[in-house]
Design an enzyme around this catalytic site. Structure first.
Site, PDB file in Angstrom:
ATOM      1  CG  HIS A 141      -3.377  -2.373  -3.658  1.00 61.61           C
ATOM      2  ND1 HIS A 141      -4.648  -2.522  -4.153  1.00 61.61           N
ATOM      3  CD2 HIS A 141      -3.461  -2.514  -2.309  1.00 61.61           C
ATOM      4  CE1 HIS A 141      -5.472  -2.735  -3.131  1.00 61.61           C
ATOM      5  NE2 HIS A 141      -4.780  -2.733  -2.002  1.00 61.61           N
ATOM      6  CG  HIS A 162      -2.028  -0.967   1.169  1.00 65.57           C
ATOM      7  ND1 HIS A 162      -1.901  -2.210   1.720  1.00 65.57           N
ATOM      8  CD2 HIS A 162      -3.264  -0.911   0.615  1.00 65.57           C
ATOM      9  CE1 HIS A 162      -3.025  -2.891   1.511  1.00 65.57           C
ATOM     10  NE2 HIS A 162      -3.869  -2.130   0.848  1.00 65.57           N
TER      11      HIS A 162
HETATM   12 FE   LIG Z   1      -5.642  -2.930   0.069  1.00 65.72          FE
END
Ligand SMILES: [Fe+2]
Length: 131
Positions: A72, A52
């Site tokens: 991601h 992230h």
């Molecule tokens: Fe996530």
């Protein structure tokens, strides 16, 4: 009045999903749909960072932000909705589509301060990093 903070502050309306950001924080809560909006807390490196935390690359002619050391996921049920970048003088926000990897080219940032990037995951919240 709260302590002066750098970077952006984001607010969400829990009724309609409206998103606000403030660059100069007067410490006043904006309202939407008749209610005060909720601050979206930012997460700095912690568990889950590798998928992230935005990675900022300051290039000669642009600034590239990649979400996650391991990119991601971009699935309908779990994805990065938008990425924002600021140098304290300018703000750029990019909404992301489902078919593209979460890597965004922004303008070259010329501000004197730190460059900060934000990535919003629909499940894991708002992640911030700086360079
Ligand atoms: Fe996530």
């Amino acid at each position: 009045m709260g302590e002066k903070r750098e970077g952006l502050k984001f607010y969400r309306c829990n009724t309609c999903g409206n998103l606000f950001f403030v660059m100069i924080d007067p410490d006043v809560r904006p309202s939407c749909c008749g209610n005060e909006m909720e601050v979206i807390d930012t997460i700095h490196g912690t568990e889950g960072s590798e998928k992230h935390a935005p990675i900022i690359e300051l290039n000669q002619n642009d600034t590239e932000v990649q979400v996650g050391l391991q990119l991601h996921a971009m699935e309908p049920e779990h994805r990065i909705e938008w990425v924002a970048l600021t140098d304290g003088e300018r703000v750029e926000i990019q909404k992301l589509g489902l078919s593209t990897p979460p890597v965004v080219k922004f303008s070259k940032m010329n501000g004197a301060g730190k460059v900060r990037a934000y990535a919003f995951c629909n499940i894991h919240g708002l992640w911030e990093s700086e360079k």
